[in-house]
Scaffold this active site. Structure first.
Site, PDB file in Angstrom:
ATOM      1  CG  LEU A   1      -1.795  -1.125   1.320  1.00  7.22           C
ATOM      2  CD1 LEU A   1      -2.726  -0.922   2.512  1.00  7.22           C
ATOM      3  CD2 LEU A   1      -2.466  -1.723   0.157  1.00  7.22           C
TER       4      LEU A   1
ATOM      5  NE  ARG B   1       2.704  15.052  10.402  1.00  9.58           N
ATOM      6  CZ  ARG B   1       2.982  14.280  11.455  1.00  9.58           C
ATOM      7  NH1 ARG B   1       2.218  13.106  11.636  1.00  9.58           N
ATOM      8  NH2 ARG B   1       4.038  14.519  12.269  1.00  9.58           N
TER       9      ARG B   1
HETATM   10  C1  UD1 Z   1      -3.669   1.727  10.151  1.00 10.88           C
HETATM   11  C2  UD1 Z   1      -4.533   0.514  10.567  1.00 10.88           C
HETATM   12  C3  UD1 Z   1      -4.426   0.389  11.862  1.00 10.88           C
HETATM   13  C4  UD1 Z   1      -2.696   0.210  12.543  1.00 10.88           C
HETATM   14  C5  UD1 Z   1      -1.822   1.148  11.642  1.00 10.88           C
HETATM   15  C6  UD1 Z   1      -0.457   0.784  11.877  1.00 10.88           C
HETATM   16  C7  UD1 Z   1      -6.569   0.581   9.172  1.00 10.88           C
HETATM   17  C8  UD1 Z   1      -7.900   0.874   9.059  1.00 10.88           C
HETATM   18  N1  UD1 Z   1      -5.849   1.002  10.210  1.00 10.88           N
HETATM   19  O1  UD1 Z   1      -4.047   2.936  10.496  1.00 10.88           O
HETATM   20  O2  UD1 Z   1      -5.101  -0.471  12.595  1.00 10.88           O
HETATM   21  O3  UD1 Z   1      -2.646   0.403  13.839  1.00 10.88           O
HETATM   22  O4  UD1 Z   1      -2.315   1.429  10.355  1.00 10.88           O
HETATM   23  O5  UD1 Z   1       0.216   1.820  11.278  1.00 10.88           O
HETATM   24  O6  UD1 Z   1      -6.036  -0.257   8.489  1.00 10.88           O
HETATM   25  N2  UD1 Z   1      -3.213   3.700   2.248  1.00 10.88           N
HETATM   26  C9  UD1 Z   1      -3.507   3.555   1.053  1.00 10.88           C
HETATM   27  N3  UD1 Z   1      -4.674   3.948   0.705  1.00 10.88           N
HETATM   28  C10 UD1 Z   1      -5.745   4.538   1.346  1.00 10.88           C
HETATM   29  C11 UD1 Z   1      -5.443   4.531   2.842  1.00 10.88           C
HETATM   30  C12 UD1 Z   1      -3.973   3.989   3.284  1.00 10.88           C
HETATM   31  O7  UD1 Z   1      -2.593   3.455   0.215  1.00 10.88           O
HETATM   32  O8  UD1 Z   1      -6.660   4.692   0.931  1.00 10.88           O
HETATM   33  C13 UD1 Z   1      -1.905   3.128   2.791  1.00 10.88           C
HETATM   34  C14 UD1 Z   1      -0.993   4.437   3.326  1.00 10.88           C
HETATM   35  O9  UD1 Z   1      -0.252   5.136   2.296  1.00 10.88           O
HETATM   36  C15 UD1 Z   1      -0.219   3.790   4.376  1.00 10.88           C
HETATM   37  C16 UD1 Z   1      -1.018   2.755   5.003  1.00 10.88           C
HETATM   38  O10 UD1 Z   1      -2.142   2.367   3.641  1.00 10.88           O
HETATM   39  O11 UD1 Z   1       0.983   3.515   3.836  1.00 10.88           O
HETATM   40  C17 UD1 Z   1      -1.912   2.797   6.226  1.00 10.88           C
HETATM   41  O12 UD1 Z   1      -2.527   4.011   6.071  1.00 10.88           O
HETATM   42  P1  UD1 Z   1      -2.798   4.942   6.979  1.00 10.88           P
HETATM   43  O13 UD1 Z   1      -3.609   6.022   6.780  1.00 10.88           O
HETATM   44  O14 UD1 Z   1      -1.611   5.337   7.676  1.00 10.88           O
HETATM   45  O15 UD1 Z   1      -3.429   4.026   8.199  1.00 10.88           O
HETATM   46  P2  UD1 Z   1      -3.677   4.206   9.723  1.00 10.88           P
HETATM   47  O16 UD1 Z   1      -5.019   5.333  10.082  1.00 10.88           O
HETATM   48  O17 UD1 Z   1      -2.330   4.703  10.305  1.00 10.88           O
END
Ligand code: UD1
Ligand code: MG
Length: 449
Positions: free
Chosen positions: A8, A15
């Site tokens: 992903l 940020r």
């Molecule tokens: C997510 C997890 C959480 C975990 C945390 C660990 C979910 C709902 N939550 O939260 O349980 O503890 O990671 O760091 O999964 N991304 C995409 N497309 C999207 C959204 C995200 O590619 O639409 C990618 C982001 O670039 C990132 C990763 O997925 O690399 C995680 O996304 P992020 O928004 O950081 O999730 P958290 O809210 O931190």
């Protein structure tokens, strides 16, 4: 069994305050995305799908640069981690095997950790990577019943009791492809954030009578990056680990905290690295070499017994055979230097081949560039290049040949010959004194005005 990676990498990374997609920011000379891909290499994946959003072209170029099998799924709108994984479904249609979901901004998951998840998959349908969080902040919480993972609850939806749980979700998921994409298709976005949470697959799996579990890893492995400060912290963590590993591997680091490694630096046993040395990507150093203080190396190979620096610069394509010495203020690029040759002071060697036991005098330059093209300099074995020789390439110097100091060599020199390429010295007796008198008189005249 076949394995696929889904990485992903579509998040905005707001940020980071950058034009560059977040996952392309580098740690130890490699994009974070490549670190994530490298973690997955241990699983010997047959498919690698990167889910990208902003800067997808750049992201796929970087992914393919590391592994040309990488495929891209574009997620136009970032609607959540569940939605992101769903974007990979069409590409992996019909793929039978396990899928590992990794984050492109979480570079330190260890290959052994993924292997432990693979082992747990033998007993469970869904395997999540968890960690004991020192400060669980807003991580998703893992609700366990013994070995069974009942659900993952995201922080906004968690009750006070659930928020007290310190076993957290790293984000890494493993499940059979068909199961994973089935579950992902069932995810809804009826939650506080209005996002498709990948984490919902656990409760969905349990409701279908499937089993889920969590494997634990060290919190350090789950370190993510979402700011420049976070990037610097991650770099420091990488370097600390690389220094410790080098020393365990029998490398002496006199001042470990001043040595910077690349993600792929390889150093042999009993090599000594002096303070303030920086390694760029693709450097290999054999055993019993010495890299002296303030040297910078990238894309170079140093063989056993080599002594580099202090203050040396080895650039890509520097191939040094055993016992080669490269001294202070010497730059070497795209050059093969054979056993025992010495290039000790103030010299540029680029696009060159240098034979065994040849000595390159101080201030020698291979003039390899004519402003348009690069040209080769070939120097044989046991040659002696006098100090301040300009070797205007293309040019070759035979075995056992010599060049006189200060020569500009524009023509090939045959083996055993001495080449002198400079004007003959003229000495004019008394002329220096005379000249000085003349100049003093001139100055006095000017000051009188
Ligand atoms: C997510 C997890 C959480 C975990 C945390 C660990 C979910 C709902 N939550 O939260 O349980 O503890 O990671 O760091 O999964 N991304 C995409 N497309 C999207 C959204 C995200 O590619 O639409 C990618 C982001 O670039 C990132 C990763 O997925 O690399 C995680 O996304 P992020 O928004 O950081 O999730 P958290 O809210 O931190
Ligand atoms: Mg996050």
């Amino acid at each position: 069994m076949d394995t696929a990676l889904v990485i992903l990498a579509a998040g905005m990374g707001t940020r980071m305050n950058s034009e560059l997609p977040k996952v392309l920011h580098q740690i130890a000379g490699a994009p974070m995305l490549v670190h994530a891909m490298k973690s997955g290499t241990a699983l010997d994946p047959s498919r690698i799908v990167v889910v990208a959003g902003h800067g997808a072209d750049q992201v796929i170029a970087a992914a393919r640069d590391w592994d040309d099998r990488a495929e891209i799924a574009v997620q136009d709108e970032q609607l959540g981690t569940g939605h992101a994984v769903a974007q990979a479904a069409p590409l992996l249609e019909g793929f039978s095997g396990d899928v590992f979901v990794l984050y492109g901004d979480t570079p330190f998951i260890q290959p052994e950790t993924l292997e432990r998840m693979q082992e747990a998959r033998a007993r469970h349908d869904v395997v999540i990577l968890g960690f004991e969080a020192a400060d669980p902040k807003r991580y998703g919480r893992l609700v366990m019943q013994g070995e069974v993972l009942e659900k993952i609850i995201e922080y906004p939806e968690a009750t006070e009791a659930e928020r007290a749980i310190t076993f957290c979700n790293s984000g890494v998921v493993c499940a059979d492809a068909a199961t994973l994409f089935d579950l992902v298709a069932a995810i809804r976005n009826d939650n506080v954030k209005g996002e498709y949470y990948l984490t919902d697959i656990v409760a969905l799996a349990r409701a279908r009578g499937l089993s889920a579990t969590a494997v634990a890893c060290d919190e350090a492995e789950t370190m993510g990056v979402d700011s420049r400060a976070g990037l610097a912290t991650a770099e420091a963590a990488f370097q600390a680990r690389a220094r410790a590993t080098a020393m365990e591997d029998g490398v002496t680091l006199i001042a470990p905290e001043t040595v910077f490694f690349a993600h792929d630096t390889v150093i042999g046993r009993d090599t000594v690295i002096e303070p303030n040395v920086v390694f760029g990507p693709e450097v290999t150093i054999e055993s019993d070499a010495q890299i002296r203080a303030f040297s910078h190396l990238e894309g170079a190979h140093v063989s056993r017994g080599g002594v580099i620096g202090p203050y040396a610069r080895l650039r890509p394509g520097a191939e040094l055979a055993e016992d080669v010495k490269i001294g202070n203020f010497v730059e070497v690029k795209a050059a093969q230097i054979d056993r025992g040759a010495k290039v000790n002071h103030l010299t540029y060697i680029g696009d060159a081949v240098i034979g065994e036991d040849t000595n390159i005098g101080a201030g020698t330059i291979t003039c390899n560039y004519d402003g348009v093209m690069k040209h080769q300099t070939r120097i044989g074995a046991r040659a002696f290049i006098g100090s301040d020789t300009m070797l205007v390439a293309p040019v070759s110097i035979g075995d056992d040949a010599m060049t006189a100091s200060g020569s500009v060599i524009t023509e090939d020199v045959e083996p055993g010959a001495l080449a002198i390429g400079r004007t003959r010295q003229v000495t004019k007796p008394g002329m220096a004194r005379k000249l000085k008198e003349l100049l003093r008189a001139k100055k006095a005249k000017q000051q009188a005005k």
